[in-house]
Design an enzyme around this catalytic site. Sequence first.
Site, PDB file in Angstrom:
ATOM      1  N   GLY A  12       0.781  -1.236   0.000  1.00 39.37           N
ATOM      2  CA  GLY A  12       0.000   0.000   0.000  1.00 39.37           C
ATOM      3  C   GLY A  12       0.805   1.274   0.000  1.00 39.37           C
ATOM      4  O   GLY A  12       0.319   2.330   0.412  1.00 39.37           O
ATOM      5  N   ARG A  66     -15.114 -17.662  -9.784  1.00 40.54           N
ATOM      6  CA  ARG A  66     -14.679 -16.320 -10.167  1.00 40.54           C
ATOM      7  C   ARG A  66     -15.880 -15.386 -10.382  1.00 40.54           C
ATOM      8  O   ARG A  66     -15.835 -14.216  -9.999  1.00 40.54           O
ATOM      9  CB  ARG A  66     -13.819 -16.391 -11.439  1.00 40.54           C
ATOM     10  CG  ARG A  66     -13.312 -15.091 -12.006  1.00 40.54           C
ATOM     11  CD  ARG A  66     -12.536 -14.245 -11.047  1.00 40.54           C
ATOM     12  NE  ARG A  66     -11.291 -14.853 -10.616  1.00 40.54           N
ATOM     13  CZ  ARG A  66     -10.270 -14.162 -10.094  1.00 40.54           C
ATOM     14  NH1 ARG A  66     -10.369 -12.861  -9.946  1.00 40.54           N
ATOM     15  NH2 ARG A  66      -9.178 -14.751  -9.710  1.00 40.54           N
ATOM     16  N   ASN A 108      -4.796   2.650 -13.544  1.00 45.57           N
ATOM     17  CA  ASN A 108      -3.857   1.664 -12.998  1.00 45.57           C
ATOM     18  C   ASN A 108      -2.451   2.226 -13.062  1.00 45.57           C
ATOM     19  O   ASN A 108      -2.109   2.971 -13.982  1.00 45.57           O
ATOM     20  CB  ASN A 108      -3.935   0.376 -13.837  1.00 45.57           C
ATOM     21  CG  ASN A 108      -2.982  -0.703 -13.330  1.00 45.57           C
ATOM     22  OD1 ASN A 108      -2.962  -1.027 -12.153  1.00 45.57           O
ATOM     23  ND2 ASN A 108      -2.156  -1.220 -14.233  1.00 45.57           N
ATOM     24  N   HIS A 110       1.411   1.102 -13.519  1.00 49.68           N
ATOM     25  CA  HIS A 110       2.208  -0.053 -13.931  1.00 49.68           C
ATOM     26  C   HIS A 110       3.681   0.346 -13.836  1.00 49.68           C
ATOM     27  O   HIS A 110       4.063   1.428 -14.297  1.00 49.68           O
ATOM     28  CB  HIS A 110       1.844  -0.481 -15.364  1.00 49.68           C
ATOM     29  CG  HIS A 110       2.613  -1.680 -15.811  1.00 49.68           C
ATOM     30  ND1 HIS A 110       2.318  -2.960 -15.376  1.00 49.68           N
ATOM     31  CD2 HIS A 110       3.710  -1.792 -16.606  1.00 49.68           C
ATOM     32  CE1 HIS A 110       3.192  -3.808 -15.899  1.00 49.68           C
ATOM     33  NE2 HIS A 110       4.043  -3.126 -16.650  1.00 49.68           N
ATOM     34  N   ASP A 151      -3.111  -3.871 -19.540  1.00 51.59           N
ATOM     35  CA  ASP A 151      -2.183  -2.712 -19.591  1.00 51.59           C
ATOM     36  C   ASP A 151      -2.249  -2.005 -20.944  1.00 51.59           C
ATOM     37  O   ASP A 151      -1.249  -1.500 -21.453  1.00 51.59           O
ATOM     38  CB  ASP A 151      -0.730  -3.179 -19.346  1.00 51.59           C
ATOM     39  CG  ASP A 151      -0.575  -3.826 -17.991  1.00 51.59           C
ATOM     40  OD1 ASP A 151       0.257  -4.758 -17.875  1.00 51.59           O
ATOM     41  OD2 ASP A 151      -1.290  -3.418 -17.066  1.00 51.59           O
ATOM     42  N   GLN A 179      10.803   7.323  -7.408  1.00 52.29           N
ATOM     43  CA  GLN A 179      11.045   8.399  -8.380  1.00 52.29           C
ATOM     44  C   GLN A 179       9.926   8.521  -9.411  1.00 52.29           C
ATOM     45  O   GLN A 179       9.890   9.462 -10.184  1.00 52.29           O
ATOM     46  CB  GLN A 179      12.383   8.175  -9.094  1.00 52.29           C
ATOM     47  CG  GLN A 179      13.589   8.273  -8.167  1.00 52.29           C
ATOM     48  CD  GLN A 179      14.906   8.167  -8.917  1.00 52.29           C
ATOM     49  OE1 GLN A 179      14.950   8.178 -10.156  1.00 52.29           O
ATOM     50  NE2 GLN A 179      16.003   8.046  -8.179  1.00 52.29           N
ATOM     51  N   GLU A 181       6.384   6.076  -9.482  1.00 51.76           N
ATOM     52  CA  GLU A 181       5.015   5.680  -9.119  1.00 51.76           C
ATOM     53  C   GLU A 181       4.376   6.630  -8.109  1.00 51.76           C
ATOM     54  O   GLU A 181       3.227   7.095  -8.316  1.00 51.76           O
ATOM     55  CB  GLU A 181       5.018   4.274  -8.529  1.00 51.76           C
ATOM     56  CG  GLU A 181       5.439   3.209  -9.516  1.00 51.76           C
ATOM     57  CD  GLU A 181       5.435   1.834  -8.908  1.00 51.76           C
ATOM     58  OE1 GLU A 181       4.523   1.536  -8.121  1.00 51.76           O
ATOM     59  OE2 GLU A 181       6.327   1.049  -9.230  1.00 51.76           O
TER      60      GLU A 181
HETATM   61  C1  GRF Z   1       4.292  -1.886  -6.979  1.00 48.26           C
HETATM   62  O1  GRF Z   1       5.344  -2.724  -7.375  1.00 48.26           O
HETATM   63  C2  GRF Z   1       3.675  -1.278  -8.188  1.00 48.26           C
HETATM   64  O2  GRF Z   1       4.615  -1.043  -9.187  1.00 48.26           O
HETATM   65  C3  GRF Z   1       2.756  -2.330  -8.669  1.00 48.26           C
HETATM   66  O3  GRF Z   1       2.309  -3.017  -7.508  1.00 48.26           O
HETATM   67  C4  GRF Z   1       3.143  -2.697  -6.425  1.00 48.26           C
HETATM   68  C5  GRF Z   1       2.319  -1.881  -5.467  1.00 48.26           C
HETATM   69  O4  GRF Z   1       3.019  -1.664  -4.348  1.00 48.26           O
HETATM   70  N1  GRF Z   1       1.672  -1.737  -9.385  1.00 48.26           N
HETATM   71  P1  GRF Z   1       2.232  -0.969  -3.115  1.00 48.26           P
HETATM   72  O5  GRF Z   1       1.208  -1.969  -2.639  1.00 48.26           O
HETATM   73  O6  GRF Z   1       1.602   0.288  -3.637  1.00 48.26           O
HETATM   74  O7  GRF Z   1       3.323  -0.699  -2.122  1.00 48.26           O
END
Ligand code: GRF
Length: 214
Positions: A12, A66, A108, A110, A151, A179, A181
């Site tokens: 998270g 599912r 999302n 990625h 994606d 840097q 996300e």
């Molecule tokens: C990260 O590796 C992100 O790149 C991917 O899932 C993971 C999420 O990490 N989408 P967190 O749960 O936000 O720490």
Amino acid sequence: MIKLVVCVSGGGTNLQHIIDRISDGTIHEAEIVRVIANNADAYALERAGKAGIDAVCVSPKSFDDRGSFNQALLKAVDEVKPDLIVLAGFLVAIPPEMIRKYPDRIINIHPSLIPSFCGVGYYGLHVHEKVLDRGVKITGATVHFVDEGMDSGPIILQKAVEVMNGDTPEVLQKRVMEQAEWIILPRAIELIAEGKVRVSGRRTEILESPDMEA
Ligand code: GRF
């Protein structure tokens, strides 16, 4: 003010940066109304709890098939009537009926520069392992709208990150998170909340400079 649902599976840290940007006022047009995890052990649920945010777990393990899980996930989302659904490290295939119900309203993060290193099998650490195997010098992260492909939806923001000599997948993952996300996901939410992201076909137009931190 837009209402966010944030879907999580792990630590998270991306969720935490959204919470922090909302609390410091950087994101002032959005509030998180629910966090949904697909497993009860996700530390992201603790983070939501500490921030006083409604948090629920909808785990595939609790359902016979599912289809029943998909229904329960969609119900947990619909209940809070979100304007935007944020997949912050959510390792579950989003049900097609949910994508159809929330067109251009699911985003999302990625951990690569799509279209490189994405698609089936490219998630979490695996992405960075492949990046190092291929020997690319630049990687990064992408925020995109979710469509019925993997994606493959319109890209909203991307941020490049340098691959350094001696990087391990873990070291590279941490750099991409720090840097890229943790910067572009809150920034994308801020832009969407301010009505500054326009989708045209497979592209998006950002109606002001994305002006992310250097
Ligand atoms: C990260 O590796 C992100 O790149 C991917 O899932 C993971 C999420 O990490 N989408 P967190 O749960 O936000 O720490």
